[in-house]
Design an enzyme around this catalytic site. Structure first.
Site, PDB file in Angstrom:
ATOM      1  N   SER A 105       4.710   2.517   7.895  1.00 39.33           N
ATOM      2  CA  SER A 105       4.305   1.370   7.083  1.00 39.33           C
ATOM      3  C   SER A 105       5.459   0.877   6.222  1.00 39.33           C
ATOM      4  O   SER A 105       6.117   1.657   5.534  1.00 39.33           O
ATOM      5  CB  SER A 105       3.130   1.758   6.180  1.00 39.33           C
ATOM      6  OG  SER A 105       1.972   2.006   6.913  1.00 39.33           O
ATOM      7  N   HIS A 158       0.809  -1.215   0.000  1.00 38.43           N
ATOM      8  CA  HIS A 158       0.000   0.000   0.000  1.00 38.43           C
ATOM      9  C   HIS A 158       0.849   1.274   0.000  1.00 38.43           C
ATOM     10  O   HIS A 158       0.340   2.356  -0.276  1.00 38.43           O
ATOM     11  CB  HIS A 158      -0.982   0.003   1.189  1.00 38.43           C
ATOM     12  CG  HIS A 158      -0.379   0.275   2.524  1.00 38.43           C
ATOM     13  ND1 HIS A 158      -0.112  -0.716   3.440  1.00 38.43           N
ATOM     14  CD2 HIS A 158       0.008   1.430   3.108  1.00 38.43           C
ATOM     15  CE1 HIS A 158       0.398  -0.181   4.535  1.00 38.43           C
ATOM     16  NE2 HIS A 158       0.488   1.134   4.361  1.00 38.43           N
ATOM     17  N   ASP A 186       0.151  -7.608   1.419  1.00 38.93           N
ATOM     18  CA  ASP A 186       0.514  -6.197   1.534  1.00 38.93           C
ATOM     19  C   ASP A 186       2.024  -6.025   1.555  1.00 38.93           C
ATOM     20  O   ASP A 186       2.573  -5.240   2.338  1.00 38.93           O
ATOM     21  CB  ASP A 186      -0.115  -5.559   2.783  1.00 38.93           C
ATOM     22  CG  ASP A 186       0.015  -4.033   2.784  1.00 38.93           C
ATOM     23  OD1 ASP A 186       0.116  -3.464   1.683  1.00 38.93           O
ATOM     24  OD2 ASP A 186       0.031  -3.436   3.874  1.00 38.93           O
TER      25      ASP A 186
END
Length: 464
Positions: free
Chosen positions: A206, A100, A130
């Site tokens: 992230s 992402h 992911d």
């Protein structure tokens, strides 16, 4: 004498307490210093999406008669930029991050701790885990060491390094608070047994690494649970054991092949456990079996409760997709289950999960193939189980979105349900084909779709 002994005991207790505290609070400076050079900051730009510049608060106080002078600024559009973290896994310049972080990006820039910047190539992406694999052409690179996430225990200290809110190379520490958390993605798929921690993880972290006290990467920070947009002490990381397999497949073939069983499952509650003769709730209850699937060919039936698969215990129903997904297609797996209160053993040949990223890569390499039609979207009828779950009656289910096509630019994802195109309702596949055929070119049109049961409006344009 009693008083003096009491004083000695008090001193001894304080010394023991201090030693325990020292053992409980590890020294992290060397770990952070040694591993920070391998952590990178990632900035991306998506020119296919634009954001509207916000209206300064001062403009809200301007009299109406003059406000029109400032309207052009309010309509100013600019490409969407985002940021994240990652880490170098080899001297050849391979970098791991979250999907992402780079999904949809036209430009990916990697910044090292010594301020060198490089344009990164996206080697491969995997939506279901992911994860994404990047590569930069650089020399004198530091890299991390992988650790064994299977050895992690609840209560163990872990450290995260990343760029929260763009603050470069920040470190935070905490403990593992749970293992094997099942968190479905936006397509209601669940193939990652997340590591739950109380480490402070915020936007920008992230894709960054989660280290154990030996300085080994045991997880990739991916998600947080929050009500404010910031950390509240509940974060989730992708286990290194799963990530290493995904990264190896992305490096080898640019895609990830997962095991597939072809069943619908649900939880085994106390009443069901009692009815099936189990001492306590355990396993995955089979709700449905897809015709022609590996499960159907092996003789698995609705009502079965799978307790073990390929030698691994299925404690709760969310464990089953975690286990099956990590098994290579074509593997012969043994299944232990309960049927009609009696134990059974079956053998199943694990299939390949449909809708792999391989299809999207083939289409991206050959845009003239025509797959996905004018929108670049592959659709199918909505399964009854999704209609019931999300309370929708009409529409079509998005199976695949082709990168760079109108559907992708509009923000559609696999698992969305298209309910309206232009100004026409979409009832089924037949309606969809008719509506798409008549859509005008070079004109912004509304599109309405459901994502996880929530209705969303966007715009879509079919370019000539």
């Amino acid at each position: 004498m009693v008083k003096r002994c009491t004083q000695y005991l008090l001193v001894l207790c304080l010394l023991v307490s201090g030693a325990a505290s020292a053992r409980g609070l590890p020294e992290l400076t060397e770990l952070i210093e040694d591993n920070s050079p391998a952590v990178v900051k990632i900035n991306t730009v998506d020119r296919n999406r634009t954001s509207r510049s916000s209206q300064p608060q001062l403009q809200q106080e301007i009299p109406d008669i003059f406000r029109h002078l400032f309207e052009p600024r309010q309509r100013q559009q600019r490409p969407v930029a985002s940021m994240g973290s990652g880490f170098i896994i080899s001297e050849e310049g391979y970098i791991v991050t979250n999907n992402h972080v780079v999904d949809g990006a036209d430009q990916v820039t990697v910044t090292l701790t010594d301020r060198r910047e490089y344009e990164a190539q996206v080697i491969g992406k995997d939506v279901r885990s992911d994860l994404a694999l990047l590569k930069i052409d650089a020399e004198d690179l530091s890299s991390v060491r992988w650790g064994d996430s299977e050895e992690l225990q609840v209560g163990e200290w872990v450290v995260a390094i990343g760029s929260p809110f763009g603050l470069d190379y920040s470190a935070s520490a905490g403990i593992v608070s749970a293992m094997g958390r099942s968190i479905p993605n936006e397509s209601r798929e669940n193939y990652v047994p997340f590591i739950q921690t109380d480490v402070a993880i915020n936007p920008g972290n992230s894709g960054g690494p989660l280290f154990n006290l030996d300085g080994e990467v045991v997880g990739i920070n991916s998600q947080i649970y929050t009500r404010s947009g910031g950390s509240i002490g509940l974060s989730f990381a992708i286990p290194a054991s799963l990530a290493q397999d995904v990264v190896a497949q992305l490096k080898e073939k640019g895609r990830v092949d997962r095991g597939w069983l072809g069943v619908g499952i649900s939880n085994v509650d106390r009443n069901m456990a009692e009815a099936m003769g189990l001492g306590k709730p355990a396993g995955a209850l089979i709700d449905q079996v897809s015709p022609g699937s590996p499960a159907a060919q092996a003789g698995i039936m609705p009502g079965d409760i799978i307790l073990r698969f390929h030698g691994q215990k299925i404690g709760v129903f969310g464990d089953l997709p975690h286990v099956v997904g990590q098994i290579r297609p074509g593997t012969q797996a043994q299944v232990e289950l309960i049927r009609n209160r009696k134990p059974e053993r079956l053998s199943v040949t694990v299939g390949t999960l449909p809708g792999s990223e391989d299809e999207a890569r083939q289409v991206a390499a050959n845009p003239s193939s025509g797959v996905g039609g004018r929108l670049g979207v592959v659709v199918e009828e909505i399964p009854d189980i999704l209609k019931q779950r999300w309370n929708v009656e009409t529409g079509v289910l998005v199976k695949q979105v082709i990168p760079g096509k109108p559907g992708a630019k509009a923000g559609l994802r696999s698992g969305d349900i298209i309910a309206q195109l232009g100004f026409e309702e979409v009832g089924d596949i037949s309606d969809y084909k008719t509506v798409v055929k008549d859509l005008p070119e070079d004109e912004l049109l509304p599109i309405r779709f459901f994502r996880a049961g929530q209705s969303t409006f966007r715009t879509i344009k079919i370019e000539s």
